[in-house]
Design a protein around this motif. Structure first.
Motif, PDB file in Angstrom:
ATOM      1  N   PRO A  24      11.420  54.912  -3.047  1.00  8.80           N
ATOM      2  CA  PRO A  24      12.289  53.459  -2.854  1.00  8.80           C
ATOM      3  C   PRO A  24      13.525  53.315  -3.881  1.00  8.80           C
ATOM      4  N   GLY A  25      14.094  54.106  -4.649  1.00  5.07           N
ATOM      5  CA  GLY A  25      15.151  54.637  -5.387  1.00  5.07           C
ATOM      6  C   GLY A  25      16.294  54.535  -4.770  1.00  5.07           C
ATOM      7  N   VAL A  26      16.251  55.178  -3.114  1.00  5.05           N
ATOM      8  CA  VAL A  26      17.377  55.029  -2.972  1.00  5.05           C
ATOM      9  C   VAL A  26      17.836  53.959  -1.840  1.00  5.05           C
ATOM     10  N   THR A  27      17.593  53.068  -1.979  1.00  6.25           N
ATOM     11  CA  THR A  27      17.811  51.300  -1.700  1.00  6.25           C
ATOM     12  C   THR A  27      18.299  51.050  -2.217  1.00  6.25           C
ATOM     13  N   GLY A  28      17.804  50.638  -3.631  1.00 11.72           N
ATOM     14  CA  GLY A  28      18.435  50.670  -5.344  1.00 11.72           C
ATOM     15  C   GLY A  28      20.206  51.872  -4.741  1.00 11.72           C
ATOM     16  N   LEU A  31      27.099  49.861  -3.187  1.00 14.82           N
ATOM     17  CA  LEU A  31      27.985  48.458  -2.421  1.00 14.82           C
ATOM     18  C   LEU A  31      28.428  47.745  -3.481  1.00 14.82           C
ATOM     19  N   ALA A  32      27.958  46.882  -4.560  1.00 24.27           N
ATOM     20  CA  ALA A  32      27.901  46.304  -5.743  1.00 24.27           C
ATOM     21  C   ALA A  32      29.426  46.872  -6.151  1.00 24.27           C
ATOM     22  N   ASP A  33      28.936  48.144  -6.388  1.00 28.57           N
ATOM     23  CA  ASP A  33      30.544  48.168  -7.236  1.00 28.57           C
ATOM     24  C   ASP A  33      31.611  48.515  -6.472  1.00 28.57           C
ATOM     25  N   ASP A  34      31.474  48.402  -5.096  1.00 31.99           N
ATOM     26  CA  ASP A  34      33.122  48.705  -4.136  1.00 31.99           C
ATOM     27  C   ASP A  34      33.020  46.963  -4.095  1.00 31.99           C
ATOM     28  N   GLY A  35      32.225  45.752  -4.267  1.00 29.68           N
ATOM     29  CA  GLY A  35      32.379  44.377  -4.313  1.00 29.68           C
ATOM     30  C   GLY A  35      32.411  43.794  -2.798  1.00 29.68           C
ATOM     31  N   ILE A  36      31.327  44.647  -2.046  1.00 29.26           N
ATOM     32  CA  ILE A  36      31.164  44.522  -1.300  1.00 29.26           C
ATOM     33  C   ILE A  36      29.765  43.584  -0.672  1.00 29.26           C
ATOM     34  N   GLU A  37      29.580  42.609  -0.156  1.00 23.43           N
ATOM     35  CA  GLU A  37      28.245  41.473  -0.085  1.00 23.43           C
ATOM     36  C   GLU A  37      28.045  41.488   1.117  1.00 23.43           C
ATOM     37  N   VAL A  38      26.311  41.100   0.420  1.00 24.99           N
ATOM     38  CA  VAL A  38      25.875  41.912   1.935  1.00 24.99           C
ATOM     39  C   VAL A  38      24.598  40.412   1.846  1.00 24.99           C
ATOM     40  N   LEU A  39      25.073  39.820   3.618  1.00 28.10           N
ATOM     41  CA  LEU A  39      24.315  38.333   3.860  1.00 28.10           C
ATOM     42  C   LEU A  39      23.384  39.068   4.240  1.00 28.10           C
ATOM     43  N   ALA A  40      21.879  40.116   4.371  1.00 28.56           N
ATOM     44  CA  ALA A  40      21.116  39.688   4.902  1.00 28.56           C
ATOM     45  C   ALA A  40      20.647  41.371   5.498  1.00 28.56           C
ATOM     46  N   ILE A  41      19.674  41.852   4.981  1.00 33.40           N
ATOM     47  CA  ILE A  41      18.898  43.233   5.155  1.00 33.40           C
ATOM     48  C   ILE A  41      18.299  43.763   6.268  1.00 33.40           C
ATOM     49  N   ALA A  42      17.529  44.299   6.482  1.00 37.00           N
ATOM     50  CA  ALA A  42      16.050  44.259   7.280  1.00 37.00           C
ATOM     51  C   ALA A  42      15.743  46.233   7.326  1.00 37.00           C
ATOM     52  N   GLN A  43      14.474  45.881   6.905  1.00 37.48           N
ATOM     53  CA  GLN A  43      14.183  47.496   6.633  1.00 37.48           C
ATOM     54  C   GLN A  43      13.227  47.619   8.423  1.00 37.48           C
ATOM     55  N   GLY A  44      13.924  48.629   9.087  1.00 34.37           N
ATOM     56  CA  GLY A  44      12.906  49.230  10.395  1.00 34.37           C
ATOM     57  C   GLY A  44      11.306  50.008  10.284  1.00 34.37           C
ATOM     58  N   SER A  45      10.490  49.794  10.658  1.00 34.93           N
ATOM     59  CA  SER A  45       9.820  50.270  10.055  1.00 34.93           C
ATOM     60  C   SER A  45       9.507  51.446  10.266  1.00 34.93           C
ATOM     61  N   SER A  46      10.549  52.233  10.408  1.00 33.87           N
ATOM     62  CA  SER A  46      10.121  53.709  10.808  1.00 33.87           C
ATOM     63  C   SER A  46      10.545  53.829   9.112  1.00 33.87           C
ATOM     64  N   GLU A  47      11.727  53.223   9.129  1.00 33.07           N
ATOM     65  CA  GLU A  47      11.778  53.896   7.492  1.00 33.07           C
ATOM     66  C   GLU A  47      12.755  55.102   7.942  1.00 33.07           C
ATOM     67  N   LEU A  48      13.386  55.325   8.520  1.00 32.99           N
ATOM     68  CA  LEU A  48      14.296  55.782   9.171  1.00 32.99           C
ATOM     69  C   LEU A  48      15.282  55.300   8.422  1.00 32.99           C
ATOM     70  N   ASN A  49      15.867  53.646   8.479  1.00 31.91           N
ATOM     71  CA  ASN A  49      16.680  53.400   8.385  1.00 31.91           C
ATOM     72  C   ASN A  49      16.105  52.281   7.845  1.00 31.91           C
ATOM     73  N   LEU A  50      17.597  52.290   7.091  1.00 33.94           N
ATOM     74  CA  LEU A  50      18.141  50.554   6.690  1.00 33.94           C
ATOM     75  C   LEU A  50      18.671  50.565   6.949  1.00 33.94           C
ATOM     76  N   SER A  51      18.991  48.733   7.888  1.00 35.54           N
ATOM     77  CA  SER A  51      20.079  48.473   7.980  1.00 35.54           C
ATOM     78  C   SER A  51      20.371  46.864   6.575  1.00 35.54           C
ATOM     79  N   PHE A  52      21.868  46.421   7.122  1.00 33.15           N
ATOM     80  CA  PHE A  52      21.969  45.458   5.740  1.00 33.15           C
ATOM     81  C   PHE A  52      23.101  44.970   7.140  1.00 33.15           C
ATOM     82  N   VAL A  53      23.325  43.611   6.660  1.00 37.25           N
ATOM     83  CA  VAL A  53      24.908  42.319   7.459  1.00 37.25           C
ATOM     84  C   VAL A  53      26.064  42.684   6.117  1.00 37.25           C
ATOM     85  N   VAL A  54      27.504  42.880   6.962  1.00 36.95           N
ATOM     86  CA  VAL A  54      27.970  42.403   5.682  1.00 36.95           C
ATOM     87  C   VAL A  54      29.760  41.491   6.671  1.00 36.95           C
TER      88      VAL A  54
END
Ligand code: ADP
Ligand code: ASP
Ligand code: MG
Length: 466
Positions: free
Chosen positions: A413-417, A423-446
């Motif tokens: 779980p620490g990886v997501t954090g 992203l926050a450190d570089d001033g990037i705003e995340v508009l939405a988040i989704a985690q695939g059920s496979s847990e192989l993939n974390l995707s988000f929208v910018v």
């Protein structure tokens, strides 16, 4: 037996085609080879542009495009400097294909209409030309070889533009058309990207589909391996055009490769992995410009990476559609209705995200379909909206999905954090988040303008360039 697939840049000039012929010849001396080839780089785009121009009444421009395509191949043919007889017969074949192309363009111009079926026929021309040039180059080098149109081998359904292969008849055709040539030591040089229905109508497998063709043929013939020859050293930790420090991944699993290609790694067509998995066939990605580099090997299992994440990919030009309203909380089936409305429009949903409060549901679709989806959703929820249960929808175009991929994220779980901190450190705003059920993939929208920065921030944070 081996399938070797060469992409557009790998056959982009006479010099490149000669290099490729050399690679094929050296391999064919060791074991039987089926070659799959893409159109010369840029040609498919030109063909599609010509077809659209003709339909829009700009016939002169369309014909000029077609003439340009013929010239490009004729110049390559001359530079190949083939023996006189081979040169003559190639020139005749190119002229015949170009004549056919011009006739089709005129027909589209006259009708003022372009069906997907006609577009498939027109866009098949690039591969039909390139495979003939490569086969002739092989013969000139003393390697028996023959151009084969995949319309005689890959049998598909009639879903023009995104045809699906029918494996049983394809296996039978591969056995009938390719196997005898292999037994006689002749290299079949097969067109990528295209197939035909059972009644012989030309179809295409989707843009970038030559990789898929190679995997289909590999599976049909039970190949030892499918080798995708391209213009980079393999599958990399990120698109090397975006992240200069991207590194080549030596080994990855089918699942990781599939996930990467679904989420925008153009190096591999998303459908390529399925036939490979089915046949248990290893897929290798190699660089035609650096054939001695080890490349990337893709198999069922890959040794764990030393970082929790393996790679970062992105898809651009998307729209974020959000349906919102307090009344949605208790309303059953809203999500299902939303998805089926979009599906009925034949629009592909790339990502779904729902806030835990259930005040809103977001879907990501290609930006080009945003207006169509919006109108359909408006109709579907008109009643709820009039009752105030749904406030309405918002559409934000010009966004991107960034996907972080790696089997090592599972149960960490620490990886997501860490990802969101980077992203926050570089001033990037995340508009939405989704985690695939496979847990192989974390995707988000910018926002599209922050896509590259987001990829670079995560790549750097996890030390993937080291
Ligand atoms: P081909 O014409 O050989 O099929 P493509 O252009 O379809 O080649 O795919 C290769 C390109 O994919 C590379 O030039 C690179 O820009 C792009 N690419 C995107 N993401 C990745 C990645 N993660 N690893 C390698 N290449 C990538
Ligand atoms: N020539 C086709 C395209 O440009 C297929 C491919 O290159 O894989 O989409
Ligand atoms: Mg490609």
């Amino acid at each position: 037996m081996l399938v070797m697939k060469f992409g557009g840049t790998s056959v982009g000039s006479a010099a490149r085609i000669r290099e490729v012929a050399g690679l094929v010849q050296r391999t064919a001396a060791e074991e039987p080879v089926v070659v799959v080839v893409s159109a010369v780089s840029g040609v498919t785009d030109s063909l599609i542009a010509a077809a659209r121009q003709a339909a829009e009444g700009r016939r002169l421009q369309a014909i000029q495009h077609a003439i340009g395509i013929e010239q490009r191949h004729t110049e390559i043919l001359h530079a190949l400097d083939l023996p006189a007889e081979e040169q003559q017969s190639m020139a005749t074949e190119l002229r015949a294909l170009s004549g056919d192309l011009e006739n089709f363009i005129h027909s589209v111009g006259t009708l003022g209409e372009l069906t997907q079926r006609t577009l498939d026929y027109i866009s098949s021309m690039g591969e039909r030309m390139s495979c003939r040039l490569l086969a002739a180059t092989l013969r000139a080098a003393g390697q028996p070889a023959e151009a084969v149109d995949a319309t005689k081998v890959i049998v598909t359904d009639g879903n023009f533009g995104h045809a699906f292969p029918l494996m049983d008849p394809t296996r039978a055709q591969a056995e009938a058309v390719l196997a005898p040539r292999l037994r006689e030591g002749r290299v079949p040089v097969v067109t990528g990207f295209i197939g035909a229905t059972e009644s012989g109508i030309v179809t295409t497998l989707g843009r970038g589909g030559s990789d898929y063709s190679a995997a289909i043929l590999g599976s049909a013939l039970g190949a030892r391996e499918v080798v995708i020859w391209t213009d980079v050293d393999g599958v990399m930790t990120a698109n090397p055009r975006v992240v200069h420090g991207a590194r080549t991944l030596p080994h990855m699993s089918y699942l990781e490769a599939a996930e990467m290609s679904y989420f925008g790694a153009k190096v591999l067509h998303p459908k390529t992995i399925a036939p490979a998995v089915e046949g248990g066939i290893p897929v290798r990605i190699k660089n035609t410009f650096a054939p001695d580099a080890p490349g990337t090997l893709i198999t069922a299992e890959a040794p764990p990476a030393d970082t929790p994440i393996r790679a970062i990919t992105a898809i651009s030009r998307l729209a974020l559609l959000t349906l919102q309203g307090k009344g949605m909380v208790g309303l059953p089936g809203v999500a299902a209705r939303l998805f089926s409305t979009i599906a009925q429009e034949q629009i592909n949903v790339l990502m779904i995200s729902q806030s835990s409060s259930e005040y809103n549901i977001c879907v990501l679709i290609e930006e080009a379909y945003a207006a169509q989806a919006q109108a359909a959703i408006e109709r579907q929820f008109a009643l709820e909206q009039s009752q105030g249960l749904i406030e309405g929808q918002t559409v934000r175009s010009g966004v991107s999905i960034v996907a972080v991929i790696g089997a090592g994220m599972r149960g960490k779980p620490g990886v997501t954090g860490q990802i969101f901190t980077a992203l926050a450190d570089d001033g990037i705003e995340v508009l939405a988040i989704a985690q695939g059920s496979s847990e192989l993939n974390l995707s988000f929208v910018v926002a599209g303008a922050q896509e590259d920065a987001a990829v670079r921030a995560i790549h750097h944070h996890f030390g993937l360039d080291r």
